[in-house]
Design an enzyme around this catalytic site. Sequence first.
Site, mmCIF file in Angstrom:
data_model
loop_
_atom_site.group_PDB
_atom_site.id
_atom_site.type_symbol
_atom_site.label_atom_id
_atom_site.label_comp_id
_atom_site.label_asym_id
_atom_site.label_seq_id
_atom_site.Cartn_x
_atom_site.Cartn_y
_atom_site.Cartn_z
ATOM 1 N N ASP A 60 -4.781 -8.604 -3.281
ATOM 2 C CA ASP A 60 -5.196 -8.388 -1.950
ATOM 3 C C ASP A 60 -6.310 -8.978 -1.511
ATOM 4 O OD1 ASP A 60 -5.432 -7.393 0.469
ATOM 5 O OD2 ASP A 60 -4.961 -5.319 -0.017
ATOM 6 N N HIS A 116 0.875 -1.270 0.077
ATOM 7 C CA HIS A 116 -0.009 0.034 -0.098
ATOM 8 C C HIS A 116 0.864 1.227 0.038
ATOM 9 C CE1 HIS A 116 -3.195 -2.783 0.309
ATOM 10 N NE2 HIS A 116 -2.868 -3.110 1.746
HETATM 11 C C1 NGQ Z 1 -5.360 -7.967 6.231
HETATM 12 N N1 NGQ Z 1 -5.710 -6.125 4.729
HETATM 13 O O1 NGQ Z 1 -4.386 -8.172 6.805
HETATM 14 O O2 NGQ Z 1 -6.053 -8.659 5.418
HETATM 15 C C2 NGQ Z 1 -5.651 -6.381 5.886
HETATM 16 C C3 NGQ Z 1 -6.608 -5.834 6.883
HETATM 17 C C4 NGQ Z 1 -5.550 -5.050 8.939
HETATM 18 C C5 NGQ Z 1 -5.681 -4.985 4.017
HETATM 19 N N2 NGQ Z 1 -4.917 -4.027 4.744
HETATM 20 C C6 NGQ Z 1 -6.058 -6.007 8.371
HETATM 21 N N3 NGQ Z 1 -6.214 -4.786 2.930
HETATM 22 O O3 NGQ Z 1 -4.594 -4.308 8.068
HETATM 23 O O4 NGQ Z 1 -5.274 -4.643 9.999
HETATM 24 ZN ZN ZN Z 2 -3.175 -6.898 2.685
#
Ligand code: NGQ
Ligand code: ZN
Length: 472
Positions: free
Chosen positions: A337, A286
């Site tokens: 993702d 990101h």
């Molecule tokens: C994840 N996903 O680990 O799946 C994360 C969400 C977080 C994204 N950041 C959870 N798109 O970042 O705490």
């Molecule tokens: Zn992620």
Amino acid sequence: MSAGQLFAPQALLPEGWAQDVLLEWDAGGDLVTVHPDADSTAATAAGVPQAAGPVLPGMPNLHSHAFQRGFAGLAEYRSVTHGDDPAGGDSFWSWRTLMYRFALRLSPDALEAIATQLYIEMLRAGYTSVCEFHYVHHDRDGKPYADPAEMSLRLLRAAKAAGIGMTLLPVLYQTAGFGAKPAQVDQRRFLNDTDAMLALLARLAPECAAHDARLGLAPHSLRAVPAESLSRAVAGLHAMDATAPVHIHIAEQQKEVDDCLAWSGVRPVEWLLDHAPVDGRWCLVHATHMDWDERRRLAHSGAVAGICPTTEANLGDGVFDAAPYLAQHGAWGIGSDSHASVSVTEELRLFEYGQRLGLQRRNVLASERHAQVADRLWLDAVAGGARAAARPVAGLAIGQRADFVVLDGHHPTLAGLDGPQALATHVFASHGHETLAEVRTGGTCRVQHGVHAQQADAGRLFAAARAHLMAD
Ligand code: NGQ
Ligand code: ZN
């Protein structure tokens, strides 16, 4: 001796488009010949198969949480009317609460079924390898499985069954926020202390070697990994394998930037660049919210920015300010993702369109070298994706994997167009994946005219697994 050959009237090589390219690969699936301006008559006489259209390097997918494919599309409704987030409604954080609920139901069988379906979908979309950022390690109670590598092994099996290249990144997750905030109950399946993580890596190293997969590490984020654990885990990984990749989520949401500032006085990317040995082995996933100096430093570090345009749009993250980063030769690649979309073209298109919408201009990411935006996007994303994958998937060059896609020059959408026009049309003006004739990994054909040999069986198992999870 080559094990396979293809004659490409046009092919996109790392340095740009070439004509009459003879491609040959060995029995291990590595390219041994990439010969532009080859004699097409001689190739035909020798029985070398001719590509159905322009040949492109296969696209590495640098960021995947496979299990979320089973949840994609199921959080597109209002779940919060007034929460504690600044917008007072649904946000990244309320999505995450729902996503955690789904993650808590996952079984090893369900993970394998979902991942197999997903990896087949990736291949059908032209992704030829994937970096799997894997964090659901333990059983529903948060206890390690009898084999702590159980869930990781399911992912390796899914990749093998689909035929996609794999970089496995077991995730280190320890805390719920900056300053070692204790983990939440709904994060229990993700947690490992640093020694347990190093033991998991040691357990997985021979498994990855046997599956032809690359092993790395993913400290989840600065929110989830205290400074001391971060440095010890990265040092431990690099003692095992000095070139292994390290991926980390960073600066995706403004709240993370604010919390990091409150904790340390500096912004997340800045903190990481100051405290970790960030270089070409690293992928910063990101990196949406950077100031001018962070952007400059990241571009010069050699690390890859892992851009996930459709997920970032879906979750309301913000827009990556690409023009200044690319102008400083910052490396980047794309990931699907959360799998709201599994489409190489949609990620690349949205990456460019985000810039156009913000700047009110066109063809923002064209460069001096590549007037065609799609050429620039495709080659950059392959190069950055390969660096993030730490596998030889950097395009059509000797020594790289024979991972490539063949555009369908006979499809009405592409018929009569030259290579650059066909690629631009594929990226900006095609629907679905109809314009792909063939997708190959290591020289082996995995998808032909949109069809993967295992797609029907995998689809049934996926649907059954999801139905079971939703009923649970
Ligand atoms: C994840 N996903 O680990 O799946 C994360 C969400 C977080 C994204 N950041 C959870 N798109 O970042 O705490
Ligand atoms: Zn992620």
